[in-house]
Motif scaffolding. Structure first.
Motif, mmCIF file in Angstrom:
data_model
loop_
_atom_site.group_PDB
_atom_site.id
_atom_site.type_symbol
_atom_site.label_atom_id
_atom_site.label_comp_id
_atom_site.label_asym_id
_atom_site.label_seq_id
_atom_site.Cartn_x
_atom_site.Cartn_y
_atom_site.Cartn_z
ATOM 1 N N ILE A 47 21.399 -15.569 66.180
ATOM 2 C CA ILE A 47 21.698 -16.725 65.340
ATOM 3 C C ILE A 47 21.360 -17.984 66.122
ATOM 4 O O ILE A 47 21.851 -18.190 67.231
ATOM 5 C CB ILE A 47 23.183 -16.761 64.932
ATOM 6 N N ASP A 48 20.486 -18.806 65.571
ATOM 7 C CA ASP A 48 20.143 -20.063 66.220
ATOM 8 C C ASP A 48 19.856 -21.113 65.168
ATOM 9 O O ASP A 48 20.128 -20.917 63.980
ATOM 10 C CB ASP A 48 18.944 -19.882 67.170
ATOM 11 N N GLU A 49 19.295 -22.245 65.566
ATOM 12 C CA GLU A 49 19.077 -23.357 64.644
ATOM 13 C C GLU A 49 18.030 -23.033 63.572
ATOM 14 O O GLU A 49 17.905 -23.762 62.588
ATOM 15 C CB GLU A 49 18.637 -24.602 65.416
ATOM 16 N N ILE A 95 12.129 -34.149 67.212
ATOM 17 C CA ILE A 95 12.915 -32.985 66.797
ATOM 18 C C ILE A 95 11.975 -31.815 66.518
ATOM 19 O O ILE A 95 12.265 -30.664 66.879
ATOM 20 C CB ILE A 95 13.764 -33.320 65.564
ATOM 21 N N LYS A 96 10.860 -32.107 65.897
ATOM 22 C CA LYS A 96 9.889 -31.032 65.638
ATOM 23 C C LYS A 96 9.424 -30.399 66.944
ATOM 24 O O LYS A 96 9.232 -29.177 67.021
ATOM 25 C CB LYS A 96 8.706 -31.585 64.845
ATOM 26 N N ALA A 97 9.266 -31.217 67.981
ATOM 27 C CA ALA A 97 8.815 -30.691 69.273
ATOM 28 C C ALA A 97 9.814 -29.718 69.871
ATOM 29 O O ALA A 97 9.449 -28.831 70.642
ATOM 30 C CB ALA A 97 8.565 -31.851 70.238
ATOM 31 N N SER A 154 10.445 -20.777 64.012
ATOM 32 C CA SER A 154 10.682 -22.179 63.695
ATOM 33 C C SER A 154 9.588 -22.804 62.828
ATOM 34 O O SER A 154 9.564 -24.016 62.660
ATOM 35 C CB SER A 154 10.815 -22.975 64.996
ATOM 36 N N GLN A 155 8.698 -21.984 62.287
ATOM 37 C CA GLN A 155 7.628 -22.553 61.468
ATOM 38 C C GLN A 155 8.187 -23.317 60.276
ATOM 39 O O GLN A 155 7.680 -24.389 59.916
ATOM 40 C CB GLN A 155 6.699 -21.428 60.979
ATOM 41 N N ASN A 156 9.239 -22.785 59.645
ATOM 42 C CA ASN A 156 9.820 -23.458 58.485
ATOM 43 C C ASN A 156 10.403 -24.815 58.861
ATOM 44 O O ASN A 156 10.299 -25.778 58.100
ATOM 45 C CB ASN A 156 10.907 -22.587 57.847
ATOM 46 N N VAL A 157 11.033 -24.892 60.039
ATOM 47 C CA VAL A 157 11.606 -26.157 60.473
ATOM 48 C C VAL A 157 10.515 -27.194 60.674
ATOM 49 O O VAL A 157 10.621 -28.340 60.204
ATOM 50 C CB VAL A 157 12.418 -25.983 61.768
ATOM 51 N N ARG A 158 9.442 -26.818 61.359
ATOM 52 C CA ARG A 158 8.361 -27.764 61.601
ATOM 53 C C ARG A 158 7.712 -28.201 60.289
ATOM 54 O O ARG A 158 7.347 -29.368 60.119
ATOM 55 C CB ARG A 158 7.326 -27.147 62.538
ATOM 56 N N ARG A 159 7.592 -27.268 59.354
ATOM 57 C CA ARG A 159 7.017 -27.596 58.051
ATOM 58 C C ARG A 159 7.910 -28.589 57.298
ATOM 59 O O ARG A 159 7.425 -29.514 56.645
ATOM 60 C CB ARG A 159 6.817 -26.324 57.243
ATOM 61 N N SER A 195 15.508 -21.927 56.770
ATOM 62 C CA SER A 195 15.440 -21.266 55.464
ATOM 63 C C SER A 195 14.164 -21.647 54.721
ATOM 64 O O SER A 195 13.519 -22.654 55.009
ATOM 65 C CB SER A 195 16.658 -21.656 54.620
ATOM 66 N N SER A 196 13.828 -20.832 53.752
ATOM 67 C CA SER A 196 12.647 -21.083 52.923
ATOM 68 C C SER A 196 13.021 -20.830 51.477
ATOM 69 O O SER A 196 13.602 -19.798 51.139
ATOM 70 C CB SER A 196 11.488 -20.161 53.334
#
Length: 322
Positions: free
Chosen positions: A33-35, A77-79, A88-93, A274-275
């Motif tokens: 479980i992470d961010e 934050i994206k970095a 983390s692809q969803n987060v960066r997107r 999440s997506s």
């Protein structure tokens, strides 16, 4: 006479039978479980684990990060999600989508359990500063606070004990009365970086929140649960344990209560892994609206939430000073 008694013959030991040890099922390793974890998929136990992780992380960095910071690009934050070992692809997107929509700056706060209330104060004062009429908006904010004061006594609190905690916030609002004394962004941040002033404002916001929940207990009671064992809690016990003490994280109940108490809408951007087709690849937004007829027609405060932490989200077009 000699002793001719002999020991009885013994039976030879039976040959040990070789048996295979029982095969034990290997326990399923716990999910990491992470961010980046999709919040919608968390079990109760995983939510508890995530809260514990957030508290541990906050304790680790609380002495390293200022109480509030000056605005930084959202791309930073994206970095933080560039590690290829994390999903983390969803987060960066989502960050890309926020930047495309104009939300490309973030005012960061210390992760010490008070980040929601500290972010609220910062966003509250910045909204007044950058409004078309700071004096008018400060007067409205002052009026809303005065209207909320009776809730303290209705909830059983002694108003005179909270007045000292309220004074730093009122002092900031009074500065907007005259353009010559109106604070700049730098001055607002400097005040909130002062531990004594910042904590006083946080304490009074927590008691505003608690008072509103207590006197509207029928509205909030169905949603009041212990954050660790998820057992229903009495409103008074919930407020005493999780709303009034500093260092306790805020959830949606507290956000809604404070929004309605001070008649200030809040909009939270949820940034996680999440997506959803509904979000069209972007972050999801949740509005915490004030009651009908309460508002003054202003835009809601915009906060950025990552699991366990709140910051202030802002467009680059916001002036850097006034």
């Amino acid at each position: 006479m000699s002793d001719n008694h002999q020991a009885p013959p013994t039976q030879p030991p039976a040959e040990a039978t070789q048996t295979d040890p029982p095969i034990q099922a290997q326990p399923t390793p716990p999910r990491q479980i992470d961010e980046n974890t999709d919040l919608k998929t968390l079990t109760d136990e995983e939510i508890k684990q995530l809260n514990e992780m957030a508290e541990q992380s906050a304790m680790k960095v609380q002495d390293e990060r200022p109480l509030v910071s000056f605005p930084t690009p959202l791309s930073l934050i994206k970095a933080e999600f560039d590690d290829p070992s994390t999903p983390s692809q969803n987060v960066r997107r989502k960050v890309d989508k926020l930047e495309k929509d104009g939300w490309d700056m973030v005012w960061r706060t210390r992760g010490d359990g008070d980040c929601f209330y500290r972010s609220f104060i910062l966003a509250y004062l910045l909204r007044i500063l950058h409004s078309e009429s700071p004096q008018l908006q400060a007067n409205l904010a002052f009026s809303n606070i005065q209207s909320a004061l009776p809730s303290f006594e209705k909830a059983g609190f002694q108003l005179d004990l909270l007045e000292d905690f309220l004074e730093p916030l009122l002092e900031q609002l009074k500065k907007f009365e005259d353009q010559a004394t109106s604070p700049t962004e730098h001055e607002i941040v400097t005040v909130l970086q002062n531990s004594e002033s910042s904590q006083s404002m946080i304490v009074v916001l927590r008691y505003f929140t608690s008072a509103y929940i207590r006197i509207n207990s029928e509205t909030f009671a169905p949603f009041l649960m212990h954050p660790e064992n998820f057992e229903p809690m009495d409103p008074a016990d919930f407020c005493s344990a999780w709303v009034e003490p500093t260092g306790k994280e805020a959830d949606q109940v507290m956000i809604q209560a404070l929004a309605r108490c001070l008649r200030q809408g809040i909009k939270v951007c949820y940034l996680d892994g999440s997506s959803s087709q509904e979000d069209e690849g972007g972050a999801s937004f949740v509005d915490f609206e004030i009651e009908e007829g309460q508002g003054v027609g202003e835009e809601p405060l915009m906060l950025l939430y990552r699991p366990g932490h709140y910051d202030v989200l802002a467009p680059l077009a916001t002036p850097s000073s006034k």
